[in-house]
Design a protein around this motif. Structure first.
Motif, PDB file in Angstrom:
ATOM      1  N   ARG A  61     -65.452  45.097 -41.910  1.00 15.32           N
ATOM      2  CA  ARG A  61     -66.426  44.010 -41.847  1.00 15.32           C
ATOM      3  C   ARG A  61     -65.738  42.649 -41.845  1.00 15.32           C
ATOM      4  N   LYS A  62     -64.678  42.507 -42.649  1.00 12.84           N
ATOM      5  CA  LYS A  62     -63.943  41.242 -42.680  1.00 12.84           C
ATOM      6  C   LYS A  62     -63.294  40.969 -41.327  1.00 12.84           C
ATOM      7  N   ARG A  63     -62.718  42.010 -40.745  1.00 13.09           N
ATOM      8  CA  ARG A  63     -62.074  41.843 -39.442  1.00 13.09           C
ATOM      9  C   ARG A  63     -63.096  41.453 -38.381  1.00 13.09           C
ATOM     10  N   ASP A  64     -64.250  42.133 -38.392  1.00 11.32           N
ATOM     11  CA  ASP A  64     -65.301  41.813 -37.421  1.00 11.32           C
ATOM     12  C   ASP A  64     -65.781  40.380 -37.605  1.00 11.32           C
ATOM     13  N   PHE A  65     -65.868  39.934 -38.856  1.00 11.71           N
ATOM     14  CA  PHE A  65     -66.321  38.562 -39.120  1.00 11.71           C
ATOM     15  C   PHE A  65     -65.324  37.560 -38.536  1.00 11.71           C
ATOM     16  N   VAL A  66     -64.039  37.826 -38.743  1.00  8.45           N
ATOM     17  CA  VAL A  66     -63.007  36.913 -38.226  1.00  8.45           C
ATOM     18  C   VAL A  66     -63.050  36.873 -36.703  1.00  8.45           C
ATOM     19  N   VAL A  67     -63.179  38.041 -36.074  1.00  8.96           N
ATOM     20  CA  VAL A  67     -63.241  38.105 -34.612  1.00  8.96           C
ATOM     21  C   VAL A  67     -64.461  37.347 -34.105  1.00  8.96           C
ATOM     22  N   ASN A  68     -65.612  37.594 -34.722  1.00  9.76           N
ATOM     23  CA  ASN A  68     -66.833  36.909 -34.293  1.00  9.76           C
ATOM     24  C   ASN A  68     -66.753  35.405 -34.546  1.00  9.76           C
ATOM     25  N   TRP A  69     -66.113  35.016 -35.646  1.00  7.98           N
ATOM     26  CA  TRP A  69     -65.951  33.589 -35.954  1.00  7.98           C
ATOM     27  C   TRP A  69     -65.146  32.903 -34.856  1.00  7.98           C
ATOM     28  N   ARG A  70     -64.094  33.562 -34.413  1.00  4.76           N
ATOM     29  CA  ARG A  70     -63.267  32.989 -33.340  1.00  4.76           C
ATOM     30  C   ARG A  70     -64.059  32.881 -32.040  1.00  4.76           C
ATOM     31  N   LEU A  71     -64.876  33.897 -31.757  1.00  2.00           N
ATOM     32  CA  LEU A  71     -65.677  33.852 -30.546  1.00  2.00           C
ATOM     33  C   LEU A  71     -66.665  32.689 -30.593  1.00  2.00           C
ATOM     34  N   VAL A  72     -67.350  32.536 -31.714  1.00  2.00           N
ATOM     35  CA  VAL A  72     -68.342  31.469 -31.859  1.00  2.00           C
ATOM     36  C   VAL A  72     -67.674  30.105 -31.758  1.00  2.00           C
ATOM     37  N   SER A  73     -66.504  29.972 -32.354  1.00  2.00           N
ATOM     38  CA  SER A  73     -65.824  28.671 -32.360  1.00  2.00           C
ATOM     39  C   SER A  73     -65.368  28.243 -30.974  1.00  2.00           C
ATOM     40  N   THR A  74     -65.298  29.185 -30.018  1.00  3.90           N
ATOM     41  CA  THR A  74     -64.886  28.830 -28.658  1.00  3.90           C
ATOM     42  C   THR A  74     -66.049  28.336 -27.805  1.00  3.90           C
ATOM     43  N   GLN A  85     -70.520  25.864 -41.194  1.00  3.27           N
ATOM     44  CA  GLN A  85     -71.658  25.995 -40.286  1.00  3.27           C
ATOM     45  C   GLN A  85     -71.434  27.096 -39.265  1.00  3.27           C
ATOM     46  N   ILE A  86     -70.209  27.203 -38.759  1.00  2.00           N
ATOM     47  CA  ILE A  86     -69.896  28.282 -37.822  1.00  2.00           C
ATOM     48  C   ILE A  86     -70.054  29.638 -38.502  1.00  2.00           C
ATOM     49  N   ALA A  87     -69.630  29.722 -39.755  1.00  2.00           N
ATOM     50  CA  ALA A  87     -69.764  30.970 -40.501  1.00  2.00           C
ATOM     51  C   ALA A  87     -71.229  31.371 -40.615  1.00  2.00           C
ATOM     52  N   GLU A  88     -72.119  30.393 -40.776  1.00  2.00           N
ATOM     53  CA  GLU A  88     -73.547  30.689 -40.846  1.00  2.00           C
ATOM     54  C   GLU A  88     -74.056  31.240 -39.520  1.00  2.00           C
ATOM     55  N   ILE A  89     -73.573  30.672 -38.426  1.00  2.54           N
ATOM     56  CA  ILE A  89     -74.033  31.085 -37.103  1.00  2.54           C
ATOM     57  C   ILE A  89     -73.499  32.461 -36.724  1.00  2.54           C
ATOM     58  N   VAL A  90     -72.312  32.809 -37.241  1.00  5.45           N
ATOM     59  CA  VAL A  90     -71.712  34.112 -36.935  1.00  5.45           C
ATOM     60  C   VAL A  90     -72.685  35.238 -37.256  1.00  5.45           C
ATOM     61  N   GLY A  91     -73.409  35.075 -38.354  1.00  2.00           N
ATOM     62  CA  GLY A  91     -74.351  36.117 -38.752  1.00  2.00           C
ATOM     63  C   GLY A  91     -75.556  36.236 -37.843  1.00  2.00           C
ATOM     64  N   LEU A  92     -75.788  35.234 -37.000  1.00  2.00           N
ATOM     65  CA  LEU A  92     -76.946  35.248 -36.103  1.00  2.00           C
ATOM     66  C   LEU A  92     -76.625  35.801 -34.726  1.00  2.00           C
ATOM     67  N   LEU A  93     -75.368  35.670 -34.310  1.00  2.00           N
ATOM     68  CA  LEU A  93     -74.985  36.045 -32.951  1.00  2.00           C
ATOM     69  C   LEU A  93     -74.442  37.465 -32.889  1.00  2.00           C
ATOM     70  N   LYS A  94     -74.845  38.178 -31.854  1.00  2.00           N
ATOM     71  CA  LYS A  94     -74.414  39.565 -31.659  1.00  2.00           C
ATOM     72  C   LYS A  94     -73.459  39.644 -30.469  1.00  2.00           C
ATOM     73  N   PRO A  95     -72.179  39.948 -30.710  1.00  2.00           N
ATOM     74  CA  PRO A  95     -71.229  40.065 -29.592  1.00  2.00           C
ATOM     75  C   PRO A  95     -71.561  41.280 -28.729  1.00  2.00           C
ATOM     76  N   MET A  96     -71.381  41.145 -27.455  1.00  2.00           N
ATOM     77  CA  MET A  96     -71.592  42.268 -26.553  1.00  2.00           C
ATOM     78  C   MET A  96     -70.647  42.167 -25.365  1.00  2.00           C
ATOM     79  N   MET A  97     -70.089  43.295 -24.990  1.00  2.00           N
ATOM     80  CA  MET A  97     -69.215  43.379 -23.831  1.00  2.00           C
ATOM     81  C   MET A  97     -69.959  44.134 -22.738  1.00  2.00           C
ATOM     82  N   VAL A  98     -70.106  43.519 -21.577  1.00  2.00           N
ATOM     83  CA  VAL A  98     -70.864  44.146 -20.505  1.00  2.00           C
ATOM     84  C   VAL A  98     -69.972  44.302 -19.279  1.00  2.00           C
ATOM     85  N   PRO A  99     -70.152  45.380 -18.531  1.00  2.00           N
ATOM     86  CA  PRO A  99     -69.314  45.620 -17.354  1.00  2.00           C
ATOM     87  C   PRO A  99     -69.757  44.773 -16.169  1.00  2.00           C
TER      88      PRO A  99
END
Length: 206
Positions: A61-74, A85-99
């Motif tokens: 979970r910690k690793r996923d949070f760090v990865v998602n935090w980096r994605l949001v910050s970009t 504030q970015i940490a708050e938004i991380v919990g709202l956004l769902k990462p998805m990889m699409v082909p």
């Protein structure tokens, strides 16, 4: 038990299999010894395994949070936010990889989320000229802000990494961060006013 080797065999069989082995205790002393053995097995194997599994899950979970935090910050829309504030938004956004060649939005479907492009390219199927979306762009917000169904399909041209913001979380984010709300609204109004591809006033893209 008739002998110490038999008792040892039963103990080992009990500890290394599910339930009892092929020998079961009959006498009260044997059953008492069996109970003690099973409790020892729980203490020596089951509890440490549970602790290790919990620790592993926490690290994931910690690793996923760090990865998602980096994605949001970009995402440029969130560039001016601080780490909290970015940490708050991380919990709202769902990462998805699409082909590639994947329909993220379909014409006529209900608008239930907006998306941010982290990587890859997408095409908004507008006529006569399609619109290309890339890193840093977002789309789908007009349907949420104006209560519209999707008026255009959005297809991935390459494999793309997106961040999905559901309708409920979208309004929560807009209420919590008025500056983001104003930016999204301004972009929407500019797009509609410009009438991209000759008909953006009828489309659900950003």
């Amino acid at each position: 038990f008739s002998s110490i080797p038999e008792a040892m065999w039963w103990a080992v069989a009990t500890l290394t299999t599910v339930g009892y082995g092929d020998v079961t205790p009959i006498t009260p002393l044997g059953r008492f010894f069996g109970v003690i053995t099973m409790f020892l097995g729980i203490g020596m194997f089951a509890l440490p395994t549970g602790v290790i599994a919990t620790g592993f899950a926490n690290e994931v979970r910690k690793r996923d949070f760090v990865v998602n935090w980096r994605l949001v910050s970009t995402v440029p829309l969130f560039a001016q936010l601080d780490a909290t504030q970015i940490a708050e938004i991380v919990g709202l956004l769902k990462p998805m990889m699409v082909p590639a060649n994947y329909a993220v939005l379909r014409l006529g479907e209900e608008a239930d989320a907006m998306f941010f492009v982290v990587s890859g390219k997408l095409e908004v199927e507008t006529h006569p000229n399609p619109v290309i979306l890339g890193v840093g762009d977002f789309f789908g917000e007009i349907g949420l802000l104006q209560g519209r169904h999707r008026m255009a399909a959005v297809i991935t041209l390459t494999e793309a990494q997106l961040l999905e913001l559901s309708a409920g979380d979208f309004w929560s984010l807009m209420e919590t961060h008025p500056a983001i709300h104003e930016t999204v609204k301004r972009v929407m109004e500019e797009r509609l006013a410009q009438g991209e591809a000759g008909s953006l006033d009828d489309l659900d893209i950003s």
